[in-house]
Scaffold this motif. Structure first.
Motif, PDB file in Angstrom:
ATOM      1  N   ASP A  85       0.832  -1.194   0.000  1.00 14.61           N
ATOM      2  CA  ASP A  85       0.000   0.000   0.000  1.00 14.61           C
ATOM      3  C   ASP A  85       0.871   1.250   0.000  1.00 14.61           C
ATOM      4  OD1 ASP A  85      -2.251  -1.545  -0.020  1.00 14.61           O
ATOM      5  OD2 ASP A  85      -2.690  -1.304   2.120  1.00 14.61           O
ATOM      6  N   ASP A  86       0.248   2.392  -0.278  1.00  8.67           N
ATOM      7  CA  ASP A  86       1.028   3.627  -0.401  1.00  8.67           C
ATOM      8  C   ASP A  86       1.426   4.219   0.947  1.00  8.67           C
ATOM      9  OD1 ASP A  86      -1.308   4.764   0.575  1.00  8.67           O
ATOM     10  OD2 ASP A  86      -1.807   5.831  -1.277  1.00  8.67           O
ATOM     11  N   ASP A  87       1.027   3.582   2.050  1.00 11.11           N
ATOM     12  CA  ASP A  87       1.490   4.006   3.377  1.00 11.11           C
ATOM     13  C   ASP A  87       2.197   2.869   4.109  1.00 11.11           C
ATOM     14  OD1 ASP A  87      -0.703   2.420   3.871  1.00 11.11           O
ATOM     15  OD2 ASP A  87      -1.843   3.941   4.986  1.00 11.11           O
ATOM     16  N   GLU A  88       2.725   1.925   3.340  1.00 10.46           N
ATOM     17  CA  GLU A  88       3.472   0.792   3.882  1.00 10.46           C
ATOM     18  C   GLU A  88       4.890   0.785   3.331  1.00 10.46           C
ATOM     19  OE1 GLU A  88      -0.094  -2.537   4.195  1.00 10.46           O
ATOM     20  OE2 GLU A  88       1.174  -2.467   2.415  1.00 10.46           O
ATOM     21  N   LEU A  89       5.792   0.198   4.100  1.00  6.35           N
ATOM     22  CA  LEU A  89       7.153  -0.035   3.625  1.00  6.35           C
ATOM     23  C   LEU A  89       7.636  -1.390   4.116  1.00  6.35           C
ATOM     24  CD1 LEU A  89       8.853   3.444   4.208  1.00  6.35           C
ATOM     25  CD2 LEU A  89       8.288   2.408   1.998  1.00  6.35           C
ATOM     26  N   PRO A  90       8.438  -2.100   3.299  1.00  3.99           N
ATOM     27  CA  PRO A  90       9.004  -3.371   3.732  1.00  3.99           C
ATOM     28  C   PRO A  90      10.349  -3.152   4.416  1.00  3.99           C
ATOM     29  CG  PRO A  90       9.546  -3.007   1.444  1.00  3.99           C
ATOM     30  CD  PRO A  90       8.745  -1.799   1.888  1.00  3.99           C
TER      31      PRO A  90
ATOM     32  N   TYR B  58      -7.186   1.485  13.839  1.00  5.02           N
ATOM     33  CA  TYR B  58      -7.052   2.634  12.948  1.00  5.02           C
ATOM     34  C   TYR B  58      -7.205   3.950  13.709  1.00  5.02           C
ATOM     35  CZ  TYR B  58      -7.203  -0.095   8.611  1.00  5.02           C
ATOM     36  OH  TYR B  58      -6.918  -0.957   7.580  1.00  5.02           O
ATOM     37  N   LEU B  59      -8.021   3.928  14.756  1.00  7.81           N
ATOM     38  CA  LEU B  59      -8.323   5.133  15.517  1.00  7.81           C
ATOM     39  C   LEU B  59      -7.760   4.987  16.927  1.00  7.81           C
ATOM     40  CD1 LEU B  59     -12.016   5.525  14.310  1.00  7.81           C
ATOM     41  CD2 LEU B  59      -9.987   6.684  13.405  1.00  7.81           C
ATOM     42  N   TYR B  60      -6.438   4.934  17.018  1.00  6.57           N
ATOM     43  CA  TYR B  60      -5.820   4.677  18.308  1.00  6.57           C
ATOM     44  C   TYR B  60      -6.134   5.779  19.318  1.00  6.57           C
ATOM     45  CZ  TYR B  60      -2.130   8.135  17.392  1.00  6.57           C
ATOM     46  OH  TYR B  60      -1.440   9.300  17.153  1.00  6.57           O
TER      47      TYR B  60
ATOM     48  N   GLU C 202      -9.314  12.453  11.078  1.00  7.63           N
ATOM     49  CA  GLU C 202     -10.515  12.578  10.244  1.00  7.63           C
ATOM     50  C   GLU C 202     -10.427  11.680   9.014  1.00  7.63           C
ATOM     51  OE1 GLU C 202      -8.809  15.121  11.506  1.00  7.63           O
ATOM     52  OE2 GLU C 202     -10.268  15.735  13.029  1.00  7.63           O
ATOM     53  N   GLU C 203      -9.253  11.613   8.402  1.00  8.18           N
ATOM     54  CA  GLU C 203      -9.080  10.731   7.249  1.00  8.18           C
ATOM     55  C   GLU C 203      -9.254   9.277   7.639  1.00  8.18           C
ATOM     56  OE1 GLU C 203      -5.909  13.172   4.467  1.00  8.18           O
ATOM     57  OE2 GLU C 203      -5.163  12.140   6.261  1.00  8.18           O
ATOM     58  N   ARG C 204      -8.696   8.898   8.760  1.00 12.02           N
ATOM     59  CA  ARG C 204      -8.834   7.507   9.211  1.00 12.02           C
ATOM     60  C   ARG C 204     -10.269   7.192   9.632  1.00 12.02           C
ATOM     61  NH1 ARG C 204      -5.752   7.594  13.735  1.00 12.02           N
ATOM     62  NH2 ARG C 204      -4.685   9.576  13.395  1.00 12.02           N
ATOM     63  N   ARG C 205     -10.946   8.168  10.208  1.00 12.70           N
ATOM     64  CA  ARG C 205     -12.347   7.974  10.584  1.00 12.70           C
ATOM     65  C   ARG C 205     -13.198   7.716   9.345  1.00 12.70           C
ATOM     66  NH1 ARG C 205     -15.207   6.294  14.634  1.00 12.70           N
ATOM     67  NH2 ARG C 205     -15.940   4.985  12.917  1.00 12.70           N
TER      68      ARG C 205
ATOM     69  N   SER D  98       9.245  -8.272   7.845  1.00 16.19           N
ATOM     70  CA  SER D  98       7.938  -7.679   8.117  1.00 16.19           C
ATOM     71  C   SER D  98       7.780  -6.368   7.367  1.00 16.19           C
ATOM     72  CB  SER D  98       7.779  -7.451   9.622  1.00 16.19           C
ATOM     73  OG  SER D  98       8.823  -6.628  10.113  1.00 16.19           O
ATOM     74  N   MET D  99       6.598  -5.776   7.534  1.00 12.77           N
ATOM     75  CA  MET D  99       6.256  -4.497   6.931  1.00 12.77           C
ATOM     76  C   MET D  99       5.906  -3.519   8.038  1.00 12.77           C
ATOM     77  SD  MET D  99       3.526  -6.323   4.415  1.00 12.77           S
ATOM     78  CE  MET D  99       2.786  -4.799   3.874  1.00 12.77           C
ATOM     79  N   ILE D 100       6.038  -2.229   7.733  1.00 14.18           N
ATOM     80  CA  ILE D 100       5.532  -1.204   8.643  1.00 14.18           C
ATOM     81  C   ILE D 100       4.381  -0.474   7.964  1.00 14.18           C
ATOM     82  CG2 ILE D 100       7.742  -0.950   9.824  1.00 14.18           C
ATOM     83  CD1 ILE D 100       8.073   1.759   8.342  1.00 14.18           C
ATOM     84  N   HIS D 101       3.347  -0.185   8.743  1.00 19.82           N
ATOM     85  CA  HIS D 101       2.172   0.521   8.245  1.00 19.82           C
ATOM     86  C   HIS D 101       2.159   1.901   8.876  1.00 19.82           C
ATOM     87  CE1 HIS D 101      -2.501   0.555   7.694  1.00 19.82           C
ATOM     88  NE2 HIS D 101      -1.879   1.197   6.723  1.00 19.82           N
ATOM     89  N   LEU D 102       2.293   2.932   8.070  1.00 25.03           N
ATOM     90  CA  LEU D 102       2.450   4.302   8.553  1.00 25.03           C
ATOM     91  C   LEU D 102       1.147   5.093   8.514  1.00 25.03           C
ATOM     92  CD1 LEU D 102       5.885   4.947   6.836  1.00 25.03           C
ATOM     93  CD2 LEU D 102       5.482   4.784   9.301  1.00 25.03           C
ATOM     94  N   ASP D 103       0.037   4.402   8.589  1.00 22.79           N
ATOM     95  CA  ASP D 103      -1.267   5.052   8.554  1.00 22.79           C
ATOM     96  C   ASP D 103      -1.395   6.112   9.643  1.00 22.79           C
ATOM     97  OD1 ASP D 103      -3.925   5.347   7.641  1.00 22.79           O
ATOM     98  OD2 ASP D 103      -4.662   4.042   9.221  1.00 22.79           O
ATOM     99  N   TRP D 104      -1.003   5.786  10.877  1.00 23.22           N
ATOM    100  CA  TRP D 104      -1.093   6.739  11.986  1.00 23.22           C
ATOM    101  C   TRP D 104      -0.221   7.969  11.744  1.00 23.22           C
ATOM    102  CZ3 TRP D 104      -0.252   2.953  16.702  1.00 23.22           C
ATOM    103  CH2 TRP D 104      -1.344   2.095  16.794  1.00 23.22           C
ATOM    104  N   ALA D 105       0.891   7.771  11.034  1.00 18.84           N
ATOM    105  CA  ALA D 105       1.872   8.843  10.869  1.00 18.84           C
ATOM    106  C   ALA D 105       1.587   9.737   9.665  1.00 18.84           C
ATOM    107  CB  ALA D 105       3.274   8.247  10.733  1.00 18.84           C
ATOM    108  N   LEU D 106       0.785   9.262   8.715  1.00 24.10           N
ATOM    109  CA  LEU D 106       0.589   9.992   7.464  1.00 24.10           C
ATOM    110  C   LEU D 106      -0.839  10.491   7.249  1.00 24.10           C
ATOM    111  CD1 LEU D 106       2.679   7.693   5.090  1.00 24.10           C
ATOM    112  CD2 LEU D 106       3.343   9.937   5.985  1.00 24.10           C
TER     113      LEU D 106
END
Length: 258
Positions: A94-99, A220-222, A194-197, A182-190
């Protein structure tokens, strides 16, 4: 200081690394810089409904940018992306993930020995601290977020259901493997709260219609959870140091105290 890998990732005839995206110009260059700096060639599939500068930005970093058929979710694009790439193997991110670099070395080995047509990876749900450190939270286990992303298209049955790999294969199962692969998911950081909601609302609507796999979206909504901040832990993946500093510089308001 150079961040380019000393060993370029040369599997162009065997593997395509694909990234589907839409309206990601705010941060996509940070993600694509990681791949460029480590010698990984990626193909970005930009949804044709994109209204910002995603296409122009992606062309600065990638050899090919394909305007995809509009889809509600990335899982619906797995089949058309696979057909367009025409390589025996696909690695979808995904566009907010990195390996991690260890994961990419594992990918290299998997493609070369071809002992299984499908492989899954742990995924760390990550935040970034205000001083640029990569963080994970103890309440979200990467073992519960295994992502089936490396596959041979001609060996799987495509099944574009939300929050699935986008395909089925009888051998999918087992543990998540070593934590460094593993992968990292940067959803919280990017992405803002409101976008995550809004994303969670879309997911829940699809599930209510029976179009997605049942899933809890609390992580998603930590900010809404009763998780103590002292349960954040630093992740020791130095390959992401530059990425995290770039996120801190651009998205300070999304970073967490640590």
């Amino acid at each position: 200081m150079s961040h380019r890998s000393a060993r370029p990732f040369e599997l162009g005839n065997e593997l395509t690394i694909v990234i589907p995206t839409i309206n990601s110009a705010r941060y996509l260059d940070i993600i694509l810089s990681f791949y460029r700096d480590h010698g990984f060639v990626v193909t970005v599939f930009v949804d044709s409904r994109t209204a910002d500068d995603t296409v122009a930005l992606a062309k600065r970093f990638t050899e090919t940018v394909v305007i995809s058929t509009p889809a509600a979710f990335a899982e619906e694009l797995i089949r058309p992306m696979s057909y367009l790439c025409k390589t025996p193997w696909i690695l979808r991110l995904d566009d907010d993930e990195l390996p991690t670099l260890a994961m990419m070395e594992f990918v290299r080995q998997c493609v070369q020995r071809a002992d299984s047509p499908v492989h899954g990876f742990q995924r760390h749900q990550c935040a970034v601290s205000r001083d640029g450190r990569l963080l994970s939270h103890a309440e979200v286990s990467p073992y519960n977020h295994r992502q089936w992303r490396l596959f041979q298209p001609d060996q799987v049955k495509f099944a574009p259901e939300l929050h699935t790999p986008g395909f089925e294969w009888e051998g999918m199962g087992g543990d998540g493997g070593p934590p460094e692969i593993s992968m990292i998911h940067l959803d919280w950081a990017l992405h803002t709260y409101e976008e995550r909601r809004r994303k969670v609302d879309r997911y829940e609507a699809f599930n209510a219609e029976g179009r997605g796999a049942p899933q809890s979206y609390a992580y998603y909504l930590y900010e809404d959870q009763s998780w103590p901040n002292d349960r954040f832990r630093e992740l020791a993946f130095p390959e992401f140091d530059r990425t995290c500093l770039e996120i801190t510089d651009r998205f300070k308001e999304l970073c967490v105290g640590f």
